[in-house]
Design a protein around this motif. Structure first.
Motif, mmCIF file in Angstrom:
data_model
loop_
_atom_site.group_PDB
_atom_site.id
_atom_site.type_symbol
_atom_site.label_atom_id
_atom_site.label_comp_id
_atom_site.label_asym_id
_atom_site.label_seq_id
_atom_site.Cartn_x
_atom_site.Cartn_y
_atom_site.Cartn_z
ATOM 1 N N GLU B 1 2.190 -4.810 13.041
ATOM 2 C CA GLU B 1 2.722 -5.126 11.725
ATOM 3 C C GLU B 1 1.590 -5.130 10.705
ATOM 4 O OE1 GLU B 1 5.037 -8.732 11.579
ATOM 5 O OE2 GLU B 1 4.540 -8.993 9.470
ATOM 6 N N ASP B 97 7.537 2.231 2.649
ATOM 7 C CA ASP B 97 7.123 0.925 3.127
ATOM 8 C C ASP B 97 5.879 0.497 2.374
ATOM 9 O OD1 ASP B 97 6.587 -0.366 6.520
ATOM 10 O OD2 ASP B 97 6.802 -1.360 4.581
ATOM 11 N N MET B 98 5.889 -0.657 1.769
ATOM 12 C CA MET B 98 4.756 -1.123 0.976
ATOM 13 C C MET B 98 4.659 -2.628 1.139
ATOM 14 S SD MET B 98 4.015 -0.086 -2.977
ATOM 15 C CE MET B 98 5.571 -0.769 -3.510
ATOM 16 N N ARG B 99 3.492 -3.103 1.640
ATOM 17 C CA ARG B 99 3.303 -4.532 1.871
ATOM 18 C C ARG B 99 2.192 -5.023 0.960
ATOM 19 N NH1 ARG B 99 6.561 -5.505 6.518
ATOM 20 N NH2 ARG B 99 7.767 -3.576 6.624
ATOM 21 N N PHE B 100 2.412 -6.189 0.389
ATOM 22 C CA PHE B 100 1.521 -6.715 -0.633
ATOM 23 C C PHE B 100 0.613 -7.820 -0.116
ATOM 24 C CE2 PHE B 100 2.742 -4.968 -4.763
ATOM 25 C CZ PHE B 100 3.850 -4.235 -4.394
ATOM 26 N N GLY B 101 -0.524 -7.953 -0.769
ATOM 27 C CA GLY B 101 -1.362 -9.126 -0.591
ATOM 28 C C GLY B 101 -0.829 -10.286 -1.423
#
Lengths: 114, 110
Positions: B1, B97-101
């Motif tokens: 992940e 798909d794009m996951r952020f800090g």
């Protein structure tokens, strides 16, 4: 200019209510996303959709569902709202395929569940 | 992940000073994004970085990407008050798909 429009800026709902958050984009983007934003946690992906009627779970899908019946519209549904779903909700859209582009965001919906 | 970590989470700077925000990501990502968010506003795209060694500059902001180290930096040169905002990095394997800090809240003081 790309425009992503969320139906409400502010919403107040009661615990247990079914809540619909609507998002519409006007640039024929294939991808659409729902995030929630909480202080110190950044944006967390709830669901995304890469085509009509297609959806994928993100990191925190529990308590949420989505619907994409038309390409331009992506709805987030809180089946039975709870106080821990009080948050800012952001919708975004982007192109799919070989083109690498950024996502464009709506103005956000601040939801308060009381 | 895929996980994305930013630091610092809070940054208070004097005008005219330089500083760097760091963004680490946990698994292979072929793209890295930087966004800006002003208070009460939505996110605005700053940069998209696609390859190892990529560097992009816009005004006083410069972003770079090291895919081997899984690290991106956002360097601020001679900060001005108008740069006060929250800056987010995001990574993802593809456009879907794009996951952020968690974001870096920058305050630039006179």
């Amino acid at each position: 200019d790309v425009k992503v429009t969320q139906s409400s800026r502010y919403l107040v709902k009661r615990t247990g209510e079914k809540v619909f958050l609507e998002c519409v984009q006007d640039m024929d983007h294939e991808n659409m996303f729902w995030y929630r934003q909480d202080p110190g946690l950044g944006l967390r992906l709830i669901y995304f959709s890469y085509d009509v009627k297609m959806k994928e779970k993100g990191d925190i899908p529990e308590g949420y569902s989505v619907s994409r019946e038309k390409k331009e519209r992506f709805s987030l549904i809180l089946e039975s709202a709870s106080t821990n779903q009080t948050s800012m909700y952001l919708c975004a859209s982007s192109l799919a395929g070989k083109f690498v582009t950024e996502a464009f965001f709506g103005q956000g919906t601040r939801l308060t569940v009381v | 992940e895929l996980k994305v970590e930013q630091n610092p989470l809070f940054l208070s700077m004097q005008e005219g000073k330089n500083y760097t925000i760091y963004c680490n990501y946990s698994t292979t990502s072929d793209r890295l994004y930087w966004y800006r968010q002003d208070p009460g506003k939505s996110l605005e795209s700053l940069f998209v970085l696609l390859s190892n060694g990529a560097v992009k500059q816009e005004g006083r902001l410069m972003a770079s990407l090291d895919t081997k180290a899984r690290l991106s930096t956002l360097h601020i040169t001679a900060a001005v008050h108008d740069l006060s905002a929250t800056y987010f990095c995001a990574a993802g394997p593809n456009n879907n798909d794009m996951r952020f800090g968690a974001g870096t809240r920058l305050t630039v003081k006179p």
